[in-house]
Design a protein around this motif. Structure first.
Motif, mmCIF file in Angstrom:
data_model
loop_
_atom_site.group_PDB
_atom_site.id
_atom_site.type_symbol
_atom_site.label_atom_id
_atom_site.label_comp_id
_atom_site.label_asym_id
_atom_site.label_seq_id
_atom_site.Cartn_x
_atom_site.Cartn_y
_atom_site.Cartn_z
ATOM 1 N N GLU A 1 1.799 10.008 4.216
ATOM 2 C CA GLU A 1 1.117 10.281 5.301
ATOM 3 C C GLU A 1 1.755 10.585 6.651
ATOM 4 O O GLU A 1 1.368 11.325 7.343
ATOM 5 C CB GLU A 1 0.471 8.754 5.543
ATOM 6 N N GLU B 1 0.370 -1.308 -4.975
ATOM 7 C CA GLU B 1 -0.513 -0.130 -4.700
ATOM 8 C C GLU B 1 -1.910 -0.589 -5.495
ATOM 9 O O GLU B 1 -1.652 -0.894 -6.581
ATOM 10 C CB GLU B 1 -0.278 1.140 -5.091
ATOM 11 N N ILE B 2 -2.903 -0.507 -5.064
ATOM 12 C CA ILE B 2 -4.106 -0.984 -5.549
ATOM 13 C C ILE B 2 -4.937 0.088 -6.319
ATOM 14 O O ILE B 2 -5.603 -0.058 -7.461
ATOM 15 C CB ILE B 2 -5.133 -1.576 -4.506
ATOM 16 N N ARG B 3 -4.615 1.374 -6.035
ATOM 17 C CA ARG B 3 -5.287 2.569 -6.691
ATOM 18 C C ARG B 3 -4.360 2.755 -8.309
ATOM 19 O O ARG B 3 -3.354 3.038 -8.162
ATOM 20 C CB ARG B 3 -5.316 3.818 -6.000
ATOM 21 N N THR C 1 6.949 9.004 4.366
ATOM 22 C CA THR C 1 5.839 8.443 3.756
ATOM 23 C C THR C 1 4.894 9.918 3.464
ATOM 24 O O THR C 1 4.923 10.780 4.466
ATOM 25 C CB THR C 1 5.059 7.299 4.160
ATOM 26 N N ASN D 1 -3.530 -6.135 -5.750
ATOM 27 C CA ASN D 1 -4.089 -6.370 -4.449
ATOM 28 C C ASN D 1 -3.166 -7.078 -3.647
ATOM 29 O O ASN D 1 -3.082 -8.243 -3.576
ATOM 30 C CB ASN D 1 -5.578 -7.000 -4.690
ATOM 31 N N ALA D 2 -2.475 -6.262 -2.559
ATOM 32 C CA ALA D 2 -1.313 -7.154 -1.769
ATOM 33 C C ALA D 2 -1.978 -8.075 -0.873
ATOM 34 O O ALA D 2 -1.073 -8.869 -0.464
ATOM 35 C CB ALA D 2 -0.445 -6.171 -1.151
ATOM 36 N N CYS E 1 2.756 1.233 6.032
ATOM 37 C CA CYS E 1 2.838 2.367 6.616
ATOM 38 C C CYS E 1 1.262 3.021 6.439
ATOM 39 O O CYS E 1 1.010 3.334 5.368
ATOM 40 C CB CYS E 1 3.615 3.328 5.758
ATOM 41 N N PHE E 2 0.877 3.420 7.428
ATOM 42 C CA PHE E 2 -0.498 4.346 7.351
ATOM 43 C C PHE E 2 -1.550 3.485 6.547
ATOM 44 O O PHE E 2 -2.240 4.109 5.771
ATOM 45 C CB PHE E 2 0.020 5.638 7.116
ATOM 46 N N GLY F 1 0.982 -1.150 0.027
ATOM 47 C CA GLY F 1 0.064 0.009 -0.021
ATOM 48 C C GLY F 1 0.974 1.156 -0.053
ATOM 49 O O GLY F 1 0.681 2.114 0.847
HETATM 50 N N1 SAM Z 1 1.951 3.933 2.803
HETATM 51 C C1 SAM Z 1 1.519 5.396 2.269
HETATM 52 C C2 SAM Z 1 1.932 6.345 3.119
HETATM 53 O O1 SAM Z 1 2.180 6.208 4.361
HETATM 54 O O2 SAM Z 1 1.992 7.621 2.833
HETATM 55 C C3 SAM Z 1 0.159 5.343 1.749
HETATM 56 C C4 SAM Z 1 -0.993 5.218 2.718
HETATM 57 S S1 SAM Z 1 -2.642 5.117 2.258
HETATM 58 C C5 SAM Z 1 -3.511 5.604 3.830
HETATM 59 C C6 SAM Z 1 -3.014 3.511 2.155
HETATM 60 C C7 SAM Z 1 -2.944 3.006 0.764
HETATM 61 O O3 SAM Z 1 -2.907 1.598 0.711
HETATM 62 C C8 SAM Z 1 -3.609 3.457 -0.310
HETATM 63 O O4 SAM Z 1 -2.961 3.943 -1.313
HETATM 64 C C9 SAM Z 1 -4.528 2.402 -0.787
HETATM 65 O O5 SAM Z 1 -4.615 2.764 -1.928
HETATM 66 C C10 SAM Z 1 -3.428 1.197 -0.640
HETATM 67 N N2 SAM Z 1 -4.173 -0.044 -0.386
HETATM 68 C C11 SAM Z 1 -4.963 -0.423 0.544
HETATM 69 N N3 SAM Z 1 -5.328 -1.789 0.268
HETATM 70 C C12 SAM Z 1 -4.580 -2.323 -0.550
HETATM 71 C C13 SAM Z 1 -4.352 -3.491 -0.812
HETATM 72 N N4 SAM Z 1 -4.893 -4.504 -0.662
HETATM 73 N N5 SAM Z 1 -3.371 -3.634 -1.910
HETATM 74 C C14 SAM Z 1 -2.483 -2.562 -2.278
HETATM 75 N N6 SAM Z 1 -2.706 -1.666 -1.867
HETATM 76 C C15 SAM Z 1 -3.683 -1.146 -0.909
#
Ligand code: SAM
Length: 251
Positions: free
Chosen positions: A223, A88-90, A221, A123-124, A143-144, A65
């Motif tokens: 966040e 990253e899923i998005r 990061t 999707n991790a 992270c976050f 993520g």
């Molecule tokens: N780690 C980064 C930071 O600390 O700035 C991003 C934190 S953000 C709140 C959480 C991220 O995880 C989002 O970009 C979201 O799209 C991604 N995410 C959520 N579920 C996920 C999954 N199953 N697989 C991959 N990415 C995922």
């Protein structure tokens, strides 16, 4: 547009030379991010050197993520010989990170850099064993995750007892799992899951002094920066580090 989420059938089907062309002396430099704009094909089994079964170049650090990629960008120059990947899923966020890495590789800030970092849309929580072999990863970062944590959504937690077994499978014995958040309840949830899992043991604070990753996890990061920018109205960043203990998993 959102593309169908393609997935590698197994680690044998991942061509890491597409993600890290510099390390594989591969001339191809088209971004392959598994997005509609930057697709990947997984046509079949890839030669052993390029899929990491043989040869020295394997992904060792994984940012789960990764969001906008701040952690990877910060860690890359600190560990220039380690291959690191963000998942990253998005879709659009992945494209953004890919372009950010490509710009650095093309010398956006002077000397070309960041050849050891890449990103992929997936999707991790579902597909890690399709990308990584048993015992491959030395570090995993969470992270976050999940800013809208609610205890009742337990099944959707990215750190849970069940998923920790999968993470233990892809991690090397002795490898480190880092988690950080500003949501206290989520921190406690992640900590409890790790504490209860027999294949993880907390790393005591005295062993973390001078840990270059920890500094990046809590400050670099996007966040982490957001939390810091909240200034005196902001809140703390909670973090823990757990070591993958015990032998390699079966299977
Ligand atoms: N780690 C980064 C930071 O600390 O700035 C991003 C934190 S953000 C709140 C959480 C991220 O995880 C989002 O970009 C979201 O799209 C991604 N995410 C959520 N579920 C996920 C999954 N199953 N697989 C991959 N990415 C995922």
């Amino acid at each position: 547009p959102c593309s169908v989420l393609r997935c590698s059938a197994s680690p044998d089907h991942v061509d890491w030379s597409a993600h890290f062309p510099f390390f594989f002396e591969c001339p191809q430099d088209r971004l392959q991010l598994n997005t509609a704009e930057n697709p990947i094909e997984y046509p079949g089994v890839v030669p052993d050197e390029r899929n990491g079964k043989a040869g020295p170049h394997q992904v060792r650090f994984l940012d789960v993520g990764c969001g906008f990629g701040g952690l990877l960008m910060a860690l890359s120059p600190k560990f220039p010989d380690k291959l690191m990947l963000g998942m990253e899923i998005r879709e659009q966020v992945t494209n953004y990170v890919g372009k950010r890495i490509q710009a650095m590789r093309q010398g956006a800030e002077g000397e070309p850099s960041h050849h050891n970092v890449s990103v992929i849309r997936t999707n991790a929580m579902k597909f890690l064993p399709n990308y990584f072999r048993k015992g491959q990863l030395e570090k995993m970062f969470f992270c976050f995750p999940d800013p809208h944590f609610k205890r009742k959504n337990a099944r959707r937690r990215i750190i849970s007892y069940g998923l920790l077994s999968v993470y233990a499978y892809v991690m090397a014995p002795g490898g480190l799992l880092y988690h950080a958040t500003d949501v206290k309840d989520l921190h406690e949830w992640m900590d409890t899951a790790c504490e209860e899992h027999p294949l993880f043991r907390r790393v005591p604070p005295e062993e973390l002094e001078g840990d270059a990753c920890l500094e990046a996890v809590t400050a670099e990061t996007e966040e982490a920066k957001r939390v810091k920018n909240l200034g005196r109205f902001g809140h703390d960043v909670y973090f823990s580090v757990f070591r993958r203990v015990g032998p390699l998993s079966d299977g």
